[in-house]
Design a protein around this motif. Structure first.
Motif, short mmCIF file in Angstrom:
data_model
loop_
_atom_site.label_atom_id
_atom_site.label_comp_id
_atom_site.label_asym_id
_atom_site.label_seq_id
_atom_site.Cartn_x
_atom_site.Cartn_y
_atom_site.Cartn_z
N UNK A 1 99.36 26.63 -8.95
CA UNK A 1 99.53 27.90 -8.76
C UNK A 1 99.95 28.46 -7.26
N UNK A 2 100.71 29.77 -7.45
CA UNK A 2 100.80 30.31 -6.03
C UNK A 2 100.44 31.83 -6.27
N UNK A 3 99.81 32.04 -5.26
CA UNK A 3 99.19 33.57 -5.11
C UNK A 3 100.10 34.49 -4.47
N UNK A 4 100.75 35.38 -5.23
CA UNK A 4 101.68 36.25 -4.63
C UNK A 4 101.38 37.58 -4.82
N UNK A 5 101.06 38.42 -3.76
CA UNK A 5 100.35 39.68 -3.91
C UNK A 5 99.04 39.24 -4.38
N UNK A 6 98.58 40.09 -5.46
CA UNK A 6 97.19 39.75 -5.99
C UNK A 6 97.17 38.73 -7.13
N UNK A 7 98.31 38.28 -7.60
CA UNK A 7 98.38 37.42 -8.93
C UNK A 7 98.66 36.18 -8.73
N UNK A 8 98.30 35.31 -9.71
CA UNK A 8 98.38 33.91 -9.63
C UNK A 8 99.52 33.68 -10.46
N UNK A 9 100.42 32.99 -10.08
CA UNK A 9 101.53 32.49 -10.74
C UNK A 9 101.80 30.98 -10.86
N UNK A 10 102.10 30.48 -12.06
CA UNK A 10 102.28 29.00 -12.10
C UNK A 10 103.55 28.56 -11.12
N UNK A 11 103.21 27.53 -10.34
CA UNK A 11 104.24 26.88 -9.42
C UNK A 11 105.71 26.97 -10.24
N UNK A 12 105.84 26.42 -11.34
CA UNK A 12 106.97 26.01 -11.88
C UNK A 12 107.66 27.47 -12.27
N UNK A 13 106.72 28.52 -12.65
CA UNK A 13 107.41 30.09 -13.13
C UNK A 13 108.05 30.44 -11.72
N UNK A 14 107.40 30.39 -10.46
CA UNK A 14 107.77 30.86 -9.20
C UNK A 14 109.01 30.18 -8.77
N UNK A 15 109.22 28.68 -8.86
CA UNK A 15 110.44 27.94 -8.72
C UNK A 15 111.42 28.29 -9.63
#
Length: 78
Positions: free
Chosen positions: A33-47
């Motif tokens: 996961x990647x933390x963007x702001x205060x949210x945790x996103x799955x790496x694949x979703x971010x990509x």
């Protein structure tokens, strides 16, 4: 910053990633996961959102390397 994801070069900036992810609801995190702001996103979703490519075309590791170079906090499998 220039990075290669799925054999394609991208010029990514931290502010550009923040803008792309603005208003996007995070999917449930089951792996990296990647933390963007205060949210945790799955790496694949971010990509998928940042590159506009299908998530089957790249690995989570490619996204994690690019996001960590931009200064985002990345987490491996929980």
């Amino acid at each position: 910053m220039r990075c290669v994801i799925a054999r394609f070069p991208f010029d990514l900036t931290k502010s550009g990633v923040l803008e792309s992810m603005k208003g996007i609801k995070p999917e449930p995190v089951t792996g990296e996961s990647v933390i963007i702001g205060r949210r945790h996103y799955p790496a694949k979703q971010v990509g998928e959102i940042v590159t506009r490519q299908d998530r089957r075309d790249f690995s989570a590791g490619e996204v994690l390397r690019a996001m960590s170079r931009l200064g985002f906090t990345c987490r491996a499998l929980p």
